[in-house]
Design a protein around this motif. Structure first.
Motif, PDB file in Angstrom:
ATOM      1  N   TYR A 145       0.834  -1.198   0.000  1.00 26.31           N
ATOM      2  CA  TYR A 145       0.000   0.000   0.000  1.00 26.31           C
ATOM      3  C   TYR A 145       0.874   1.255   0.000  1.00 26.31           C
ATOM      4  CZ  TYR A 145      -4.014  -2.956   1.055  1.00 26.31           C
ATOM      5  OH  TYR A 145      -5.005  -3.913   0.989  1.00 26.31           O
ATOM      6  N   GLU A 146       0.475   2.205  -0.829  1.00 23.52           N
ATOM      7  CA  GLU A 146       1.183   3.484  -0.910  1.00 23.52           C
ATOM      8  C   GLU A 146       0.600   4.459   0.103  1.00 23.52           C
ATOM      9  OE1 GLU A 146       2.471   6.908  -4.179  1.00 23.52           O
ATOM     10  OE2 GLU A 146       0.745   5.615  -4.570  1.00 23.52           O
ATOM     11  N   GLN A 147       1.479   5.208   0.727  1.00 28.02           N
ATOM     12  CA  GLN A 147       1.037   6.205   1.703  1.00 28.02           C
ATOM     13  C   GLN A 147       0.447   7.415   0.981  1.00 28.02           C
ATOM     14  OE1 GLN A 147       4.167   7.534   4.275  1.00 28.02           O
ATOM     15  NE2 GLN A 147       2.797   8.644   5.638  1.00 28.02           N
ATOM     16  N   ASN A 148      -0.757   7.775   1.364  1.00 28.26           N
ATOM     17  CA  ASN A 148      -1.457   8.927   0.770  1.00 28.26           C
ATOM     18  C   ASN A 148      -1.519   8.827  -0.753  1.00 28.26           C
ATOM     19  OD1 ASN A 148      -1.734  10.110   3.362  1.00 28.26           O
ATOM     20  ND2 ASN A 148       0.308  11.015   3.187  1.00 28.26           N
ATOM     21  N   GLY A 149      -1.710   7.625  -1.268  1.00 26.46           N
ATOM     22  CA  GLY A 149      -1.774   7.431  -2.704  1.00 26.46           C
ATOM     23  C   GLY A 149      -2.597   6.213  -3.056  1.00 26.46           C
ATOM     24  N   GLY A 150      -2.769   5.994  -4.359  1.00 18.62           N
ATOM     25  CA  GLY A 150      -3.589   4.882  -4.804  1.00 18.62           C
ATOM     26  C   GLY A 150      -2.872   3.886  -5.677  1.00 18.62           C
ATOM     27  N   ARG A 151      -1.535   3.961  -5.726  1.00 16.76           N
ATOM     28  CA  ARG A 151      -0.784   3.024  -6.578  1.00 16.76           C
ATOM     29  C   ARG A 151      -0.479   1.734  -5.811  1.00 16.76           C
ATOM     30  NH1 ARG A 151       4.122   6.748  -8.606  1.00 16.76           N
ATOM     31  NH2 ARG A 151       4.066   7.311  -6.379  1.00 16.76           N
ATOM     32  N   ASN A 152      -1.501   1.138  -5.261  1.00 19.05           N
ATOM     33  CA  ASN A 152      -1.335  -0.082  -4.468  1.00 19.05           C
ATOM     34  C   ASN A 152      -1.072  -1.273  -5.380  1.00 19.05           C
ATOM     35  OD1 ASN A 152      -1.976   1.523  -2.243  1.00 19.05           O
ATOM     36  ND2 ASN A 152      -4.151   1.039  -2.402  1.00 19.05           N
ATOM     37  N   GLN A 153      -0.323  -2.237  -4.863  1.00 16.67           N
ATOM     38  CA  GLN A 153       0.059  -3.427  -5.629  1.00 16.67           C
ATOM     39  C   GLN A 153      -0.333  -4.679  -4.864  1.00 16.67           C
ATOM     40  OE1 GLN A 153       1.574  -2.956  -8.728  1.00 16.67           O
ATOM     41  NE2 GLN A 153       1.315  -0.768  -8.327  1.00 16.67           N
ATOM     42  N   SER A 154      -0.547  -5.786  -5.600  1.00 16.04           N
ATOM     43  CA  SER A 154      -0.931  -7.040  -4.961  1.00 16.04           C
ATOM     44  C   SER A 154      -0.593  -8.202  -5.881  1.00 16.04           C
ATOM     45  CB  SER A 154      -2.430  -7.037  -4.639  1.00 16.04           C
ATOM     46  OG  SER A 154      -2.810  -8.246  -4.026  1.00 16.04           O
ATOM     47  N   PHE A 155      -0.080  -9.291  -5.297  1.00 17.03           N
ATOM     48  CA  PHE A 155       0.105 -10.528  -6.050  1.00 17.03           C
ATOM     49  C   PHE A 155      -0.240 -11.711  -5.172  1.00 17.03           C
ATOM     50  CE2 PHE A 155       4.534  -9.430  -4.711  1.00 17.03           C
ATOM     51  CZ  PHE A 155       4.763 -10.476  -3.845  1.00 17.03           C
ATOM     52  N   VAL A 156      -0.367 -12.885  -5.807  1.00 16.86           N
ATOM     53  CA  VAL A 156      -0.838 -14.097  -5.137  1.00 16.86           C
ATOM     54  C   VAL A 156       0.261 -15.153  -5.161  1.00 16.86           C
ATOM     55  CG1 VAL A 156      -2.509 -15.991  -5.223  1.00 16.86           C
ATOM     56  CG2 VAL A 156      -3.263 -13.640  -5.661  1.00 16.86           C
ATOM     57  N   ILE A 157       0.432 -15.844  -4.022  1.00 17.25           N
ATOM     58  CA  ILE A 157       1.373 -16.956  -3.904  1.00 17.25           C
ATOM     59  C   ILE A 157       0.572 -18.222  -3.654  1.00 17.25           C
ATOM     60  CG2 ILE A 157       3.345 -17.904  -2.638  1.00 17.25           C
ATOM     61  CD1 ILE A 157       4.064 -15.056  -1.819  1.00 17.25           C
ATOM     62  N   GLU A 158       0.773 -19.217  -4.509  1.00 15.45           N
ATOM     63  CA  GLU A 158       0.077 -20.494  -4.366  1.00 15.45           C
ATOM     64  C   GLU A 158       0.904 -21.454  -3.514  1.00 15.45           C
ATOM     65  OE1 GLU A 158      -2.884 -20.957  -5.448  1.00 15.45           O
ATOM     66  OE2 GLU A 158      -3.178 -19.340  -6.922  1.00 15.45           O
ATOM     67  N   ASN A 159       0.263 -22.524  -3.071  1.00 12.39           N
ATOM     68  CA  ASN A 159       0.960 -23.502  -2.252  1.00 12.39           C
ATOM     69  C   ASN A 159       2.098 -24.179  -3.008  1.00 12.39           C
ATOM     70  OD1 ASN A 159       0.997 -24.878   0.390  1.00 12.39           O
ATOM     71  ND2 ASN A 159       0.628 -26.710  -0.845  1.00 12.39           N
ATOM     72  N   GLU A 160       1.908 -24.405  -4.324  1.00 18.17           N
ATOM     73  CA  GLU A 160       2.984 -25.019  -5.112  1.00 18.17           C
ATOM     74  C   GLU A 160       4.200 -24.111  -5.215  1.00 18.17           C
ATOM     75  OE1 GLU A 160      -0.484 -23.994  -7.986  1.00 18.17           O
ATOM     76  OE2 GLU A 160      -0.189 -24.920  -6.006  1.00 18.17           O
ATOM     77  N   ASP A 161       3.994 -22.800  -5.080  1.00 19.12           N
ATOM     78  CA  ASP A 161       5.133 -21.884  -5.057  1.00 19.12           C
ATOM     79  C   ASP A 161       5.921 -22.028  -3.760  1.00 19.12           C
ATOM     80  OD1 ASP A 161       4.400 -20.750  -7.558  1.00 19.12           O
ATOM     81  OD2 ASP A 161       2.921 -19.490  -6.547  1.00 19.12           O
ATOM     82  N   LEU A 162       5.201 -22.234  -2.659  1.00 12.63           N
ATOM     83  CA  LEU A 162       5.881 -22.387  -1.370  1.00 12.63           C
ATOM     84  C   LEU A 162       6.693 -23.676  -1.312  1.00 12.63           C
ATOM     85  CD1 LEU A 162       3.190 -21.190   1.220  1.00 12.63           C
ATOM     86  CD2 LEU A 162       5.223 -19.965   0.445  1.00 12.63           C
ATOM     87  N   VAL A 163       6.115 -24.760  -1.817  1.00 12.04           N
ATOM     88  CA  VAL A 163       6.821 -26.042  -1.735  1.00 12.04           C
ATOM     89  C   VAL A 163       8.020 -26.079  -2.674  1.00 12.04           C
ATOM     90  CG1 VAL A 163       4.759 -27.269  -0.990  1.00 12.04           C
ATOM     91  CG2 VAL A 163       5.285 -27.119  -3.428  1.00 12.04           C
ATOM     92  N   ARG A 164       8.097 -25.143  -3.604  1.00 11.95           N
ATOM     93  CA  ARG A 164       9.260 -25.057  -4.491  1.00 11.95           C
ATOM     94  C   ARG A 164      10.348 -24.137  -3.928  1.00 11.95           C
ATOM     95  NH1 ARG A 164       7.063 -22.465  -9.417  1.00 11.95           N
ATOM     96  NH2 ARG A 164       9.284 -22.366  -9.958  1.00 11.95           N
ATOM     97  N   ALA A 165      10.191 -23.733  -2.695  1.00  6.92           N
ATOM     98  CA  ALA A 165      11.174 -22.835  -2.097  1.00  6.92           C
ATOM     99  C   ALA A 165      12.567 -23.450  -2.155  1.00  6.92           C
ATOM    100  CB  ALA A 165      10.789 -22.532  -0.647  1.00  6.92           C
ATOM    101  N   GLU A 166      13.535 -22.613  -2.454  1.00  5.68           N
ATOM    102  CA  GLU A 166      14.911 -23.086  -2.587  1.00  5.68           C
ATOM    103  C   GLU A 166      15.522 -23.313  -1.217  1.00  5.68           C
ATOM    104  OE1 GLU A 166      19.017 -21.313  -4.480  1.00  5.68           O
ATOM    105  OE2 GLU A 166      17.241 -21.440  -5.747  1.00  5.68           O
ATOM    106  N   ARG A 167      16.213 -24.433  -1.083  1.00  3.77           N
ATOM    107  CA  ARG A 167      16.840 -24.793   0.178  1.00  3.77           C
ATOM    108  C   ARG A 167      18.105 -23.970   0.383  1.00  3.77           C
ATOM    109  NH1 ARG A 167      16.422 -26.827   5.302  1.00  3.77           N
ATOM    110  NH2 ARG A 167      18.413 -27.688   5.976  1.00  3.77           N
ATOM    111  N   ILE A 168      18.250 -23.426   1.596  1.00  6.65           N
ATOM    112  CA  ILE A 168      19.439 -22.650   1.936  1.00  6.65           C
ATOM    113  C   ILE A 168      20.560 -23.605   2.331  1.00  6.65           C
ATOM    114  CG2 ILE A 168      20.422 -21.053   3.617  1.00  6.65           C
ATOM    115  CD1 ILE A 168      18.693 -19.617   1.702  1.00  6.65           C
ATOM    116  N   ASN A 169      21.715 -23.414   1.738  1.00  9.32           N
ATOM    117  CA  ASN A 169      22.905 -24.168   2.123  1.00  9.32           C
ATOM    118  C   ASN A 169      23.658 -23.371   3.164  1.00  9.32           C
ATOM    119  OD1 ASN A 169      25.239 -25.616   2.388  1.00  9.32           O
ATOM    120  ND2 ASN A 169      25.668 -25.788   0.198  1.00  9.32           N
ATOM    121  N   GLU A 170      23.663 -23.900   4.398  1.00  6.51           N
ATOM    122  CA  GLU A 170      24.267 -23.166   5.504  1.00  6.51           C
ATOM    123  C   GLU A 170      25.741 -22.870   5.277  1.00  6.51           C
ATOM    124  OE1 GLU A 170      24.679 -23.562  10.375  1.00  6.51           O
ATOM    125  OE2 GLU A 170      23.702 -25.107   9.183  1.00  6.51           O
ATOM    126  N   LEU A 171      26.428 -23.757   4.567  1.00  2.00           N
ATOM    127  CA  LEU A 171      27.856 -23.563   4.357  1.00  2.00           C
ATOM    128  C   LEU A 171      28.157 -22.327   3.508  1.00  2.00           C
ATOM    129  CD1 LEU A 171      28.943 -27.260   3.653  1.00  2.00           C
ATOM    130  CD2 LEU A 171      29.137 -25.967   5.786  1.00  2.00           C
TER     131      LEU A 171
END
Length: 331
Positions: A302-328
Motif C-alpha cells: 500500500y502506498e502512503q497517501n496514494g492509490g498506486r497499491n500493488q498485490s500478487f498471489v502466492i500459491e501452495n505449489e510456489d511455497l513447496v518449491r522454495a529453494e533450500r538454503i545451504n548453511e555452508l
C-alpha cells in the motif's frame, strides 16, 4: 613404696593438663575436622568469596569465555541514553539503585538514571537485542557523568566472521523458533547480496510501479521472501505498509471472509520509500507456513497517501518449491 605411690598419684593428676595442652597445640580441632574435605568429601562452613573454592567438581571459567562489561556513570538529575543497533527485547537491572526503560516510541534506545542520590556501591545491568547481541554494563554514581549519550555497535560488520567481538552469541528468541537471530540475519543478507531471481511469474505492475517476488527460500522452520519494487515514474513511492494474508480463493456473495494474517518476524533492508526511476529490494523472514486447499497467500503493498497499491498471489505449489538454503554458503 610410699614414694612410688606418690609418683603415680602425681602422674594421674598431670594427664588432663597434658591432654589440654595437646588439644591447644593441635591446629585441627573437632569443628575443623567436620569442615575438612577429608571428613565426608563436602566442604561446609567455608566462605565461597575467600578463593576459588566451590562445592563438588568444578572447572574454572577462562577469560576468553567472559563478556567484558561496559562501564558507565549515572546521576540523579540527568538521564543517560544508550543507542543500540537493533530493538531491545530484554533488560535486567542489578539493583534498585538505578532505573531504566525504553524511550517512548523507540525500540532501540534505553534510558538509564540513578533512582537515589549518591549511592555508593557499584551495580550492573544487562541488555539483549533482537539480532542476538548481549550487552553487559557496570554502573557507578557520578555527580556529572562524562558520557550522557552512548552509541553501541552491532556485532555483525564488514569484517571476517572470526573477528566478531564477544557479544556475538547464539541467543534464541521465541519468535524465531529454533533459529538464532544471528543466523537469520546472515541468511537474509546472503539472499539480498546474491540477488537471484527464481520466480518470474509472481508479481504486479500498475501505475508505473512493479512489485515482484524474486524468490522464496527455506531453512529449518523459516521462510524467506525476496521482493523487489521498481518505480518507473518520476514521483517517489512512499510505502505505507505491507500485508500478507491467507484467504479463500473463491468467496461466495454474502459469505464472511476468513483471513489469516502472516506477520514477518524480521526484515533486511526494509524500505519506506522508492525514489523515482529507482529499484529497491527487501528480504522478509516469516515462520514456515503451508496453504490449505482452496486458499492462497495474498501479498499487498500500500502506498502512503496514494492509490498506486500493488498485490500478487502466492500459491501452495510456489511455497513447496522454495529453494533450500545451504548453511555452508552463508557462514
Amino acid at each position: 613404696m610410699k614414694n612410688l605411690i606418690i609418683a603415680l598419684f602425681l602422674a594421674v593428676l598431670s594427664i588432663p593438663a597434658f591432654a589440654q595442652n595437646t588439644e591447644e597445640n593441635n591446629p585441627v580441632t573437632e569443628k575443623q575436622a567436620q569442615e575438612s574435605p577429608e571428613s565426608d568429601g563436602i566442604r561446609t562452613g567455608i566462605n565461597p568469596s575467600s578463593g576459588d573454592l566451590y562445592y563438588g567438581l568444578t572447572r574454572k571459567i577462562m577469560y576468553d569465555r567472559m563478556i567484558p562489561p561496559h562501564g558507565i556513570e549515572v546521576t540523579f538529575d540527568k538521564t543517560v541514553h544508550l543507542i543500540f543497533p537493533s530493538p531491545i527485547v530484554y533488560v535486567d537491572l542489578g539493583s534498585a539503585n538505578i532505573v531504566a526503560g525504553k524511550a517512548d516510541g523507540v525500540d532501540n534506545i534505553l534510558r538509564v538514571k540513578a533512582a537515589i542520590r549518591d549511592f555508593s556501591t557499584e551495580t550492573n545491568f544487562s541488555v539483549v537485542t533482537d539480532e542476538g547481541s548481549f550487552y553487559s554494563f557496570n554502573v557507578k554514581y557520578a555527580d556529572e557523568p562524562q558520557k550522557l549519550n552512548i552509541e553501541l555497535k552491532d556485532f555483525t560488520h564488514d569484517g571476517e566472521a572470526v573477528n566478531r567481538p564477544n557479544n556475538s552469541l547464539d541467543i534464541y528468541l521465541s519468535e524465531l523458533g529454533k533459529e538464532t537471530p544471528k543466523l537469520v540475519k546472515l541468511i537474509m543478507k546472503s539472499i539480498y547480496d546474491n540477488d537471484k531471481r527464481i520466480y518470474k511469474h509472481i508479481g504486479s505492475k500498475k501505475f508505473g510501479i512493479q512489485f515482484l517476488l524474486k524468490g522464496i527460500y527455506a531453512y529449518d522452520g523459516m521462510l524467506y521472501l525476496h521482493t523487489q519494487i521498481k518505480n518507473s515514474t518520476n514521483v517517489p513511492y512512499d510505502i505505507d505498509f505491507i500485508r500478507m494474508k491467507i484467504v479463500d480463493k473463491k468467496v461466495a456473495k454474502r459469505t464472511a471472509v476468513q483471513e489469516t494474517l502472516i506477520v514477518p518476524v524480521r526484515a533486511h533492508n526494509y524500505v519506506t520509500r522508492v525514489n523515482g526511476q529507482a529499484v529497491e529490494r527487501t528480504v522478509l523472514a516469516i515462520q514456515k507456513i503451508t496453504i490449505p486447499n482452496g486458499k492462497q497467500l495474498v501479498f499487498d503493498l500500500y502506498e502512503q497517501n496514494g492509490g498506486r497499491n500493488q498485490s500478487f498471489v502466492i500459491e501452495n505449489e510456489d511455497l513447496v518449491r522454495a529453494e533450500r538454503i545451504n548453511e555452508l554458503k552463508i557462514r
